[in-house]
Design a protein around this motif. Sequence first.
Motif, PDB file in Angstrom:
ATOM      1  N   ASP A   1       0.827  -1.207   0.000  1.00  0.00           N
ATOM      2  CA  ASP A   1       0.000   0.000   0.000  1.00  0.00           C
ATOM      3  C   ASP A   1       0.863   1.261   0.000  1.00  0.00           C
TER       4      ASP A   1
ATOM      5  N   LYS B   1      -0.047   4.305   0.677  1.00  0.00           N
ATOM      6  CA  LYS B   1      -0.300   5.183   1.823  1.00  0.00           C
ATOM      7  C   LYS B   1       0.695   4.897   2.937  1.00  0.00           C
ATOM      8  N   GLN B   2       0.943   3.627   3.210  1.00  0.00           N
ATOM      9  CA  GLN B   2       1.905   3.270   4.257  1.00  0.00           C
ATOM     10  C   GLN B   2       3.331   3.601   3.808  1.00  0.00           C
TER      11      GLN B   2
ATOM     12  N   GLY C   1       1.219  -1.559  -4.522  1.00  0.00           N
ATOM     13  CA  GLY C   1      -0.184  -1.829  -4.284  1.00  0.00           C
ATOM     14  C   GLY C   1      -0.948  -1.727  -5.579  1.00  0.00           C
TER      15      GLY C   1
ATOM     16  N   PRO D   1      -6.630   1.484  -5.258  1.00  0.00           N
ATOM     17  CA  PRO D   1      -6.389   0.967  -3.909  1.00  0.00           C
ATOM     18  C   PRO D   1      -7.468   0.027  -3.386  1.00  0.00           C
ATOM     19  N   GLU D   2      -8.729   0.234  -3.778  1.00  0.00           N
ATOM     20  CA  GLU D   2      -9.809  -0.613  -3.270  1.00  0.00           C
ATOM     21  C   GLU D   2      -9.663  -2.061  -3.727  1.00  0.00           C
TER      22      GLU D   2
ATOM     23  N   ARG E   1      -7.321  -3.962  -3.295  1.00  0.00           N
ATOM     24  CA  ARG E   1      -6.623  -4.763  -2.279  1.00  0.00           C
ATOM     25  C   ARG E   1      -7.577  -5.708  -1.562  1.00  0.00           C
TER      26      ARG E   1
ATOM     27  N   TYR F   1      -5.298  -9.089  -2.000  1.00  0.00           N
ATOM     28  CA  TYR F   1      -4.500  -9.492  -0.844  1.00  0.00           C
ATOM     29  C   TYR F   1      -5.059 -10.710  -0.117  1.00  0.00           C
TER      30      TYR F   1
ATOM     31  N   GLY G   1      -3.049  -5.872   4.194  1.00  0.00           N
ATOM     32  CA  GLY G   1      -1.667  -6.060   3.772  1.00  0.00           C
ATOM     33  C   GLY G   1      -0.920  -7.001   4.698  1.00  0.00           C
TER      34      GLY G   1
END
Length: 269
Positions: free
Chosen positions: A39, A41-42, A61, A65-66, A68, A72, A131
């Motif tokens: 991700d 963001k992290q 990622g 993003p959605e 994931r 995952y 994640g």
Amino acid sequence: MTSLAFDLPQKDGRACAVRVAVPPGLMPADGWPVAYVLDLKQFEAMCADPLGLPGLLVGLGPAVPEDRRWDYVPAAWGASGRVANGTDDAAPGLRSGAARWLRILDRVRARVAGDWRLDPRRQVLCGHSLGALFALYVLTHRPRAFEGYVLSSPSVWWGDRYAARLLRRRRAWLCARGLPALGMRLSVGEYEQGLAPEERGAGLTDDERARRLGMRQARAMVDGMRELAGVLAACPGLRLESVVLPGRTHRTAPLDALMPGWRWLLAGA
């Protein structure tokens, strides 16, 4: 710090977004320690750490993003953690799940290793929430793919507590196959199974407060993290740290989990 961004195209027309941050200074003689974090963001939060980067940091990622929620997790499961059926809302390209994403991760690693010299003894996989669930999947299928793992607030509730079942089922194989040399760090925020102080005041209605508390108690993130730690503690020789992070919620837990976890692993190398 220098950075690079690229997208890795996929056969289904989607892309894996990749970002690389290189710390200032000379590369160590043995090559860069490297952490891969799921991700972007992290990744951005880790790059902003005031202590700087202890090595090369790679964020990756889904470009959306959605996605994931499907990429995952194991195939044949919906985003809600229930076995998918004919009404699953995932597009066909999203249904291949974690096994496919692990192959994508392999491609990212090959690209990074072609561009930078990396220390093979200090390669770490980090994840938060779903994640971290994916990182656990990697650990239990290819434990020596990485020398260390940082799991922040793994989604222990997902799939009717799939993580605990998976780890119990694979523990003996994991111990026999070979544990990660640097070890593993598990963490969860103190308030992930209850209400944070700011949620107990007048800012929420009683119904909303009850809804949040009920959901968090049902998900039992703190108890679930401790359960995972208990199973892993039975692996002889595994360097393991499990931490309940004081004052942290699910949203803020990565700040005290990911970079400190990476540094903790490297300190034991």
